[in-house]
Design a protein around this motif. Structure first.
Motif, PDB file in Angstrom:
ATOM      1  N   ARG A 157       0.787  -1.307   0.223  1.00 27.23           N
ATOM      2  CA  ARG A 157       0.118   0.163   0.426  1.00 27.23           C
ATOM      3  C   ARG A 157       0.970   1.216   0.086  1.00 27.23           C
ATOM      4  O   ARG A 157       2.156   1.180   0.499  1.00 27.23           O
ATOM      5  N   ALA A 158       0.063   2.051  -0.389  1.00 30.50           N
ATOM      6  CA  ALA A 158       0.745   4.031  -0.242  1.00 30.50           C
ATOM      7  C   ALA A 158       1.600   3.682   1.086  1.00 30.50           C
ATOM      8  O   ALA A 158       2.919   4.732   1.118  1.00 30.50           O
ATOM      9  N   ASP A 159       1.608   3.823   2.718  1.00 28.95           N
ATOM     10  CA  ASP A 159       1.829   3.520   3.750  1.00 28.95           C
ATOM     11  C   ASP A 159       2.172   2.984   4.270  1.00 28.95           C
ATOM     12  O   ASP A 159       3.136   2.626   5.353  1.00 28.95           O
TER      13      ASP A 159
ATOM     14  N   GLU B  68       1.027   8.213   4.013  1.00 27.36           N
ATOM     15  CA  GLU B  68       1.701   7.797   2.491  1.00 27.36           C
ATOM     16  C   GLU B  68       2.932   7.934   2.152  1.00 27.36           C
ATOM     17  O   GLU B  68       3.261   9.154   2.692  1.00 27.36           O
TER      18      GLU B  68
END
Length: 505
Positions: free
Chosen positions: A293-295, A358
């Motif tokens: 994921r972006a995080d 993120e």
């Protein structure tokens, strides 16, 4: 570092860019006793890969372009081993050391930063004759092979064998391929001046690129300038051309041309480390990278896998800036380092009950070295070429090298080379360091012939003699005794005794 069973255990898989920086920053952000951090990598150092082309050209000392884990990670438990399986359902990883049996390691949080390896295709001869450019050992081997070939070629008359030794083929026209190609061309130009038997025209350099252009990271105008610059230096770039075979070092191209060579450098792409990706139960996307994921937590935008993180070349991280290929961050050092720094902060935040942030990073540009005093830099519409770009290249990477100790070693080496020139020492024999010792070492002499084995039952028929022969044996002995001379002796008493016995007879 001793393990504390009462605090969360963080396992970092891989000690390259992303792994080293994650551990380095965790040491900064974690409070004392807040977590136990263990990093596992088969190598005891991190390689600064943008320096590999300069290492291959002898412009940087090989050891200066790596960062020792144990020197700079003071509070991390460093294990020189491989992670061969990840069972995240039970939060257990299998660690395989170079010696001893594999064992299981329980963790609470896992960070997968195993990086990438060279991606090849099933082209005949490539696996046997080509060499990649992902490790410091490969860069050193390329440098020593080129220098050793000059030594060999200088003692040969002009002809096919000398041409083969002085021919270098690089496959792949991305940044890594162009940099090593240009650096080796620069190295060869330096070497020619040291060999009066050779001329510049005797050296041959070929770059093979399947696409219609090189260096997609820069503008088309900049890439065309690079092509013209390489052509001025006697280098040949084959665009829209594929390599079809490399058996016995004969590089066959899709155009029908055959190039005999002793040096084939493969830089045509990378892929996520398959040992780690396939040896586990974390989700993997279609290109073989861990779904991230972006995080930087493993999972999809809709749901994440608790306790699992990923960064760097092994992960598919969404590029929120919109500049990534296919919507994901491209596998380069810029992203790996910045992702690792954010991952360390996010992991600490989650341990403390806070929300992660993120990852967002807009590409700052691209810079490449094209040999001594020559380079190219591109940032948006701004493009620098030649000496100014070369200074920008060295300045950027000199500062980007982690730790002040490493920065100083690299910059000090550049300063020395400015006044002393490029180091042209060839150490190819280091790959077989015992050759002199083995040649002159004393060895045990061959063992003497073994005594005859006693007769066995199987030999009984051979030992049996006819009765007639057995009967003749005593007579033969008597005849032999009459003919045999008296035994020699130096004792007078014994000699007198023997004379008396002979007279009596």
């Amino acid at each position: 570092m001793p393990q504390n069973s009462t605090v969360p255990k963080i396992l970092i898989v891989g000690g390259g860019y992303a792994g080293f920086y994650t551990a380095w920053k965790l040491e900064k952000h974690l409070r004392k006793g807040e977590a136990d951090v263990t990093m596992v990598d088969p190598l005891p150092y991190m390689t600064y890969q943008p320096f590999l082309p300069e290492v291959a050209a002898g412009s940087i000392e090989a050891r200066h372009s790596v960062v020792a884990h144990r020197r700079h990670l003071k509070r991390t438990n460093v294990l020189t081993a491989k992670v061969t399986n990840i069972n995240h359902a039970d939060k257990v990883a299998t660690i395989t050391p170079p010696l001893g049996e594999p064992y299981e390691f329980a963790y609470d949080q896992i960070v997968v930063t195993a990086g990438a390896v060279s991606r090849t295709f099933p082209i005949p001869g490539i696996a046997d004759n080509a060499i990649g450019l992902k490790t410091i050992e490969e860069a050193v081997a390329i440098r020593d092979r080129v220098m050793s070939n000059f030594d060999k070629a200088s003692s040969l008359p002009a002809g096919p064998e000398r041409d083969r030794l002085l021919t270098v083929v690089v496959v792949g026209g991305g940044f890594a391929g162009i940099e090593v190609f240009a650096e080796l061309r620069s190295l060869a130009s330096s070497l020619v001046s040291r060999y009066p038997q050779l001329r510049f025209e005797d050296t041959h350099f070929h770059l093979i690129e399947a696409m219609g252009r090189i260096m997609p990271e820069v503008s088309l105008q900049t890439s065309e300038w690079v092509l013209k610059d390489l052509a001025k230096r006697g280098a040949n770039v084959h665009l829209d051309t594929q390599l079809t075979s490399a058996v016995d070092g004969n590089v066959e191209l899709s155009t029908g041309e055959v190039i005999p060579t002793d040096v084939i450098v493969w830089t045509a792409g990378v892929m996520a480390n398959p040992t780690v990706v396939r040896g586990g139960d974390l989700p993997v996307e279609e290109r073989g990278r861990i779904q991230t994921r972006a995080d930087l937590r493993v999972g999809t935008p809709e749901a994440f896998v608790p306790g699992a993180w990923a960064a760097g070349d092994v992960s598919a991280v969404p590029d929120l800036s919109g500049g990534g290929v296919g919507g994901f961050c491209v596998p380069n050092a810029q992203h790996a380092v910045r992702q690792a720094k954010l991952l360390a902060k996010n992991l600490v935040a989650v341990l403390r009950g806070e929300d992660p942030k993120e990852y967002f990073h807009k590409n700052l540009g691209a810079v490449a070295g094209l040999g001594l005093y020559n380079g190219v830099f591109q940032s948006g519409k701004i493009a620098l070429k030649g000496f100014v770009a070369w200074v920008a290249h060295r300045g950027y990477h000199g500062l980007a090298m982690p730790t002040w100790e490493r920065k100083f070693r690299v910059i000090w080496g550049w300063w020395n080379n400015l006044w002393l020139g490029r180091d042209l020492v060839n150490l190819e024999t280091v790959q077989n360091p015992r050759y002199v010792f083995e040649e002159f070492a004393a060895r045990p002499r061959p063992a003497a012939d073994a005594p005859a084995a006693p007769a066995t039952k199987a030999d009984a028929p051979k030992a049996a003699e006819p009765k007639a022969a057995a009967a003749k044996a005593p007579a033969a002995k008597k005849t032999a005794a009459k003919k045999a001379p008296a035994p020699a002796t130096t004792d007078p008493a014994e000699h007198a005794d023997a004379t008396e016995k002979a007279a009596a007879k």
